[in-house]
Design an enzyme around this catalytic site. Structure first.
Site, short mmCIF file in Angstrom:
data_model
loop_
_atom_site.label_atom_id
_atom_site.label_comp_id
_atom_site.label_asym_id
_atom_site.label_seq_id
_atom_site.Cartn_x
_atom_site.Cartn_y
_atom_site.Cartn_z
CG ASP A 173 -7.58 1.10 4.55
OD1 ASP A 173 -7.40 0.56 3.43
OD2 ASP A 173 -6.79 0.97 5.51
CG HIS A 190 -6.27 -1.62 1.30
ND1 HIS A 190 -5.67 -1.08 2.42
CD2 HIS A 190 -5.27 -2.17 0.58
CE1 HIS A 190 -4.38 -1.31 2.37
NE2 HIS A 190 -4.12 -1.97 1.27
CG HIS A 232 -2.16 -5.65 -5.69
ND1 HIS A 232 -3.39 -5.02 -5.71
CD2 HIS A 232 -1.48 -5.07 -4.67
CE1 HIS A 232 -3.44 -4.13 -4.75
NE2 HIS A 232 -2.30 -4.13 -4.09
CD GLU A 233 1.46 -6.15 -2.72
OE1 GLU A 233 2.10 -5.09 -2.72
OE2 GLU A 233 0.40 -6.31 -2.08
CE1 TYR A 236 -1.19 2.25 -1.00
CE2 TYR A 236 -0.78 2.09 1.37
CZ TYR A 236 -1.26 1.54 0.19
OH TYR A 236 -1.83 0.28 0.21
CG HIS A 277 1.52 -1.37 -4.52
ND1 HIS A 277 0.70 -0.27 -4.46
CD2 HIS A 277 0.82 -2.37 -3.91
CE1 HIS A 277 -0.43 -0.57 -3.86
NE2 HIS A 277 -0.38 -1.85 -3.52
CD GLU A 300 -3.80 -0.91 -2.20
OE1 GLU A 300 -4.39 -1.93 -2.63
OE2 GLU A 300 -2.63 -0.96 -1.80
#
Length: 552
Positions: free
Chosen positions: A452, A454, A366-367, A381, A370, A390
């Protein structure tokens, strides 16, 4: 700095990559991360519109030529005399089509929201342009009416109001052209440092109208987000021997290193070394010198590297053969992880009690993803583009988990199911029915961009699950799913491999910094048409899956 995160409730996820020569073993199953087949590979010929793996020399040559031709390209696509193009990346398909992604300047100032992709045939003919904005870039004056100090004060005040500590501007505000929303205007961009309320580094970007002083936009640059590993069992690591010791340094994957911050919140830390090349114990430890978290981080980095290379022909996050690096043991009881563009690194906290490090495989994927988004579409973002940002990390993090084929952490459509951020054993997010987390959106609505990122990501996560697996009840790798649709339709999935190819192509060639959900529908339809043909089963299923999440 530009980090990204994967958390709801002030919790996140992070990135890494790996390097080396010697092998490492631990307890449980031994899993190499490099002998995986390409996604969707069935022995058939490669898709004509699928990306190819470019050598460093080929990529460098394409970028150099594109930059040399940038003035002519700018004129050809109708840019004004004060506008210039700066090459950001180049992707080439098997059929010879080249996609060149550009940033734009106006009178020497960066144009935020001015990015575009030029599509060129193998013969050099321009076939089309994907733009972040259709507005002509032109402003009445380049002389601000408010001072940079006023813009800085506004940005610092906003950061403090959000709970930031040790809050100061990282540097003087810079003049930019803001073109991401409506009519382009002269603006200031201020980046505020310090720490967010949960201890995550702060990189709040605030855009201020240089004429009126109005705040135009803000977004957070830090996105939250082996050996004998805690989450993936005993795996093979690529390490390097130096004298009588071994280093968590993977020279086979762009030079990825894993560092120990030992509870610090700044700096690079100390490179992990070991005498016998057996890293970690496979169990959690609150020690700041624990190698288990490092083993998980290094493993996640190397699997993610291999996933992008073998599935999409991408040579690292920046597609230039150079790896990011990983830092573990960040802070004290830090329940987060994050990616930062400025250090080009992933950073992991150790969780509650310093015994639940956020280093699981899907978190690593996941990271790192990004970083991929930052170096390709650059999805802002915030708002709907932030939700897509996300979701992209969730989608590819899931792809990494399935790709690893690790019996200790089988692939699933649950996000963060291993790290127990919620404290009750439940996952962070669910892709088949996002609302099961109590906050994410299953379907698009006019206000979804106000959530948000997420939680607004749920729309795209749900789309991807439906595209890959279809609607209704089923069990995959022992996990039960039951995915609904907005319109009551029944969707038959096209398979995860094809769905991943469509999302990657859409991200890298048809999305820009301002893409929203409607734009994502168009981008994925374009990608499906290029890969499988307009009117194909894949194309029609993309359309149906978006309709099933109320994106029409």
């Amino acid at each position: 700095m530009t980090p990204r995160c994967t958390r709801p409730r002030r919790t996140a996820l992070a990135l890494a990559t790996a390097v080396a020569t010697a092998a490492l073993l631990g307890t449980g199953l031994s899993t190499g991360a490099s002998a995986q087949p390409q996604a969707g590979s069935t022995g058939a010929a490669p898709l004509a519109a699928a990306p190819v793996l470019l050598s460093d020399a080929e990529r460098t040559s394409l970028i150099r030529q594109a930059q040399a031709d940038a003035s002519g390209t700018a004129r050809e696509i109708g840019l004004g005399s004060q506008e210039k193009l700066v090459v950001k990346d180049v992707v080439k398909d098997a059929d010879g089509t080249v996609y060149t992604r550009y940033e734009r300047t106006y009178a020497g100032l960066p144009v935020l929201g001015g990015d575009l992709v030029v599509h060129t045939s193998r013969t050099g003919r321009t076939q089309g342009v994907t733009r972040a904005t259709e507005a002509a870039i032109e402003v009445d004056t380049l002389t601000p009416r408010i001072t940079a100090a006023k813009a800085e004060k506004q940005a610092v005040t906003l950061a403090r109001a959000a709970g930031s500590e040790n809050t100061t501007a990282d540097q003087a505000p810079r003049k930019v052209i803001w073109a991401a929303d409506g009519t382009p205007v002269l603006a200031y961009e201020t980046v505020v440092g310090g720490f967010q309320e949960d201890g995550t580094p702060n990189e709040l970007h605030v855009i201020t109208d240089a004429t009126t002083g109005e705040k135009l936009y803000e977004y957070q640059g830090v996105v939250n987000g082996v050996g004998r590993t805690l989450y993936s069992g005993t795996v093979t690591l690529s390490t390097t021997r130096s004298g009588s010791t071994y280093q968590l340094y993977d020279t086979t994957r762009g030079g990825h290193r894993t560092y120990n911050l030992a509870r610090a919140t700044s700096g690079t830390g100390t490179l992990f070394t070991d005498a016998d090349d057996v890293w970690g114990t496979g169990t959690a430890s609150s020690s700041s010198s624990d190698q288990t978290a490092a083993a998980d981080a290094a493993y996640g980095a190397q699997v993610t590297w291999d996933f992008y290379k073998n599935v999409f022909g991408r040579n690292g996050i920046r597609n230039n053969g150079t790896a990011a690096y990983s830092r573990v043991h960040y802070g004290n009881n830090y329940i987060n992880a994050f990616w930062s563009d400025s250090c080009f690194c992933m950073t992991y906290g150790d969780g509650a009690g310093n015994v639940k490090p956020l280093t699981s495989l899907d978190v690593a994927g996941h990271e790192m993803s990004h970083g991929l988004t930052s170096y390709t579409a650059g999805l802002r973002y915030s708002g709907e583009s932030g939700g897509l940002n996300e979701a992209t990390s969730d989608i590819f993090g899931t792809g990494v988990e399935f790709y690893a084929n690790n019996a200790s952490d089988p692939g699933d459509y649950l996000i963060g199911e291993k790290i127990d951020i919620n404290g009750n054993g439940t996952p962070l997010r669910y892709m088949d029915r996002p609302s099961k987390d109590g906050a994410s959106a299953d379907y698009w609505s006019s206000g979804v961009g106000n959530r948000d990122v997420h939680y607004s990501s749920g729309v795209a996560n749900h789309f991807f699950y439906l595209l890959a697996e279809g609607s209704g009840a089923k069990t995959i790798n022992g996990v039960s799913y039951n995915s609904p649709t907005y319109d009551g339709s029944r969707i038959t999935g096209i398979g995860r491999d094809k769905a991943l190819q469509i999302w990657y192509k859409a991200l890298t060639t048809y999305m820009t910094s301002t893409t929203n959900y409607k734009g994502a529908r168009t981008a994925t339809l374009n990608a499906a048409a290029a890969l499988y043909g307009s009117g194909s089963t894949e194309y029609n299923t993309v359309a149906a899956a978006w309709t099933a999440v109320n994106v029409t």
